[in-house]
Scaffold this motif. Structure first.
Motif, PDB file in Angstrom:
ATOM      1  N   HIS A  81      48.396  46.907  38.642  1.00  0.00           N
ATOM      2  CA  HIS A  81      48.282  47.117  37.195  1.00  0.00           C
ATOM      3  C   HIS A  81      49.629  46.840  36.534  1.00  0.00           C
ATOM      4  O   HIS A  81      50.674  47.198  37.074  1.00  0.00           O
ATOM      5  CB  HIS A  81      47.880  48.582  36.968  1.00  0.00           C
ATOM      6  N   GLN A  96      50.121  53.019  36.138  1.00  0.00           N
ATOM      7  CA  GLN A  96      48.905  52.968  36.968  1.00  0.00           C
ATOM      8  C   GLN A  96      49.110  52.014  38.138  1.00  0.00           C
ATOM      9  O   GLN A  96      49.992  51.177  38.077  1.00  0.00           O
ATOM     10  CB  GLN A  96      47.738  52.487  36.091  1.00  0.00           C
ATOM     11  N   PRO A  97      48.253  52.115  39.169  1.00  0.00           N
ATOM     12  CA  PRO A  97      47.063  52.945  39.312  1.00  0.00           C
ATOM     13  C   PRO A  97      47.374  54.445  39.341  1.00  0.00           C
ATOM     14  O   PRO A  97      48.470  54.854  39.732  1.00  0.00           O
ATOM     15  CB  PRO A  97      46.494  52.508  40.661  1.00  0.00           C
ATOM     16  N   ALA A 110      42.747  51.794  38.203  1.00  0.00           N
ATOM     17  CA  ALA A 110      43.587  51.054  37.247  1.00  0.00           C
ATOM     18  C   ALA A 110      42.672  50.586  36.121  1.00  0.00           C
ATOM     19  O   ALA A 110      41.541  50.186  36.374  1.00  0.00           O
ATOM     20  CB  ALA A 110      44.247  49.866  37.945  1.00  0.00           C
TER      21      ALA A 110
END
Ligand code: SF4
Length: 483
Positions: A81, A96-97, A110
């Motif tokens: 991500h 993220q994730p 994500a």
């Protein structure tokens, strides 16, 4: 910030079933760097469990700090991500994730988009005792999954289908557990998500097709709106629908500004759409000028189309410093003009004494445009006629793009319509003339889907989904902003 452009958007890339998953994920995510530069993260399955690595910074910076064990491991699947959000301490927490331990098994997610009923869901879950670790709407997915897994006796697929049924709005999701990778796209298909295949049979799923081509995967198709794809550890791939998709609401602004010109999104080449927008703009709003010039980079292909259609020569009067990035955001530099000058330098030889048609992708607050126009005049431009490749932005976005509050949008502040509106905008921006591409003209440039299948809410206020925040204050229009 340097740019007045919308800032909140994200990119996703996941891989499974191929050789060298970590390098492929890195390559794919790096090609999506334009979708987020504040933070990056990767989650991978190896050694019988899931591992997470994320941090503030660019993709290469975050991958450079991966623990050595990752390099030696045999990774079966990974999701990643990029995020562009507000700066500060919250960046890493919200990067993220996101990963949680649900009943002894790690699950990660994500997300690209915005969950429009996040406020309501969060309140409900908190009332049931949920404790949130972040301020992102994405964390809701994990909390809902935990509850649904319990209800469905740990049947992951059924639990996910039920959890997704609670969400409203824009959500492309990649999920990962030690046994599988999953891709999800919301029923309206606000954000792009596509599927590619490697020669060795492995799969890549990514926000834009450029990630597939860079990593060497062949484009297969889009993940369909309302579709879930499960990749199991044994290599099998199962697709199922979690919701009907009676209409679509693809974000037209992906074509105008966000996506890379080398990508296909929503079935159309971004390059071709941008050129078509320039051609259409030249037909709708010709200008008596010596030269057509883009504001690089997103105006470049539209400017080529405008020049081609109008027969006016194309030239580059602004040179972009590609090394001005996140690290250049200096709180000590309060003058936007200084910031803009450092990002974009005028080429005096191309500008002096010229009547210019300047192709811009959008005007949001107007402050960056003002500074840029001032720079061009100081460099000797005789006349500046701006042509914009979308209609005026008068409304906020609730679907994954952080447009400023409605009251900060220049077109909304100036108000009115037609010639009077354009004249006042031009006066405030110190332009000789200004014209926007019509909404009909903009939508005529995409070919893969009918016009009704695109979201244009930030232009026309027709929201495909009414977010909680609007329900909470339905009368006060100026409350429009990001949920
Ligand atoms: S409101 Fe605008 S930016 Fe947001 S999804 Fe719709 S077209 Fe895209």
């Amino acid at each position: 910030m340097i740019s007045e452009k919308p800032r909140e958007y994200c990119g996703l890339c996941g891989c499974t079933g191929s050789e060298g998953i970590l390098d492929l994920t890195h390559l794919g995510l790096h090609s999506l760097q334009h979708r987020g530069q504040e933070a990056a993260g990767v989650m991978a399955a190896f050694d019988g469990t899931c591992h997470l690595h994320k941090g503030a910074g660019l993709v290469d910076e975050v991958f450079a700090t991966l623990p050595a064990a990752w390099r030696k491991a045999t990774i079966s699947h990974a999701i990643s991500h990029v995020r562009y959000s507000t700066a500060g301490a919250s960046t890493v927490v919200n990067a993220q994730p996101l990963m949680a331990n649900i009943n002894g098994e790690f699950v990660g997610v994500a997300h690209n988009g915005t969950i429009c009923n996040a406020g309501t869901l969060r309140s409900e879950l908190q009332a049931e005792g949920a404790i949130f670790q972040t301020t992102t709407d994405t964390e809701l997915v994990l909390h809902l999954m935990a509850r649904c897994l319990h209800r469905h006796n740990h049947d992951y697929r059924e639990a996910l289908v039920e959890a997704l049924g609670r969400l409203k709005g824009a959500f492309c999701l990649l999920l990962l557990s030690k046994g599988r990778m999953t891709a999800v796209r919301d029923p309206l298909g606000f954000r792009p998500l596509c599927l590619g295949r490697f020669k060795d049979g492995g799969w890549m799923v990514a926000s834009e097709s450029i990630a597939l081509s860079v990593a060497g995967a062949e484009y297969v198709r889009e993940v369909e709106p309302g579709e879930i794809i499960f990749w199991e550890k044994d290599g099998s791939m199962v697709s199922r629908r979690f919701a009907e998709s009676p209409r679509r609401a693809h974000c037209i602004f992906e074509h105008v500004y966000f996506a890379r010109p080398g990508s296909y999104v929503f079935g159309d080449s971004v390059y071709e759409v941008r050129k078509a927008m320039g051609r259409r703009l030249a037909i709708e709003s010709p200008a008596d000028v010596d030269v057509v010039m883009p504001v690089p980079d997103s105006g470049t292909y539209a400017a080529l189309g405008y020049a081609e259609q109008s027969g006016v020569p194309f030239d580059m009067g602004l040179s972009r410093n590609h090394y001005v990035g996140r690290t250049f955001i200096d709180p000590g530099l309060s003058s936007r003009r200084k910031l803009v000058q450092r990002k974009m330098q005028p080429i005096v030889e191309a500008l002096k004494g010229k009547r210019i048609c300047l192709i811009e992708d959008s005007i949001v607050r107007g402050s960056t445009s003002k500074a840029r126009i001032h720079t061009l005049r100081e460099a000797g431009a005789r006349e500046i006629h701006m042509r914009v490749t979308c209609p005026p932005h008068r409304h906020g976005c609730y679907f994954g793009i952080d447009f400023p509050d409605r009251e900060k949008l220049m077109a909304n502040k100036v108000g009115g319509t037609g010639a009077e509106f354009l004249a006042e905008m031009a006066r405030q921006l110190q332009l000789d003339s200004l014209a926007y591409l019509s909404q009909e003209g903009m939508l005529s440039c995409v070919t893969a889907h009918p016009a009704k299948d695109y979201c244009c809410a930030c232009f026309d206020g027709e929201y495909p989904v009414i977010p909680d925040v609007m329900n909470a204050a339905p009368i006060v229009e100026d409350n429009a902003g990001r949920a």
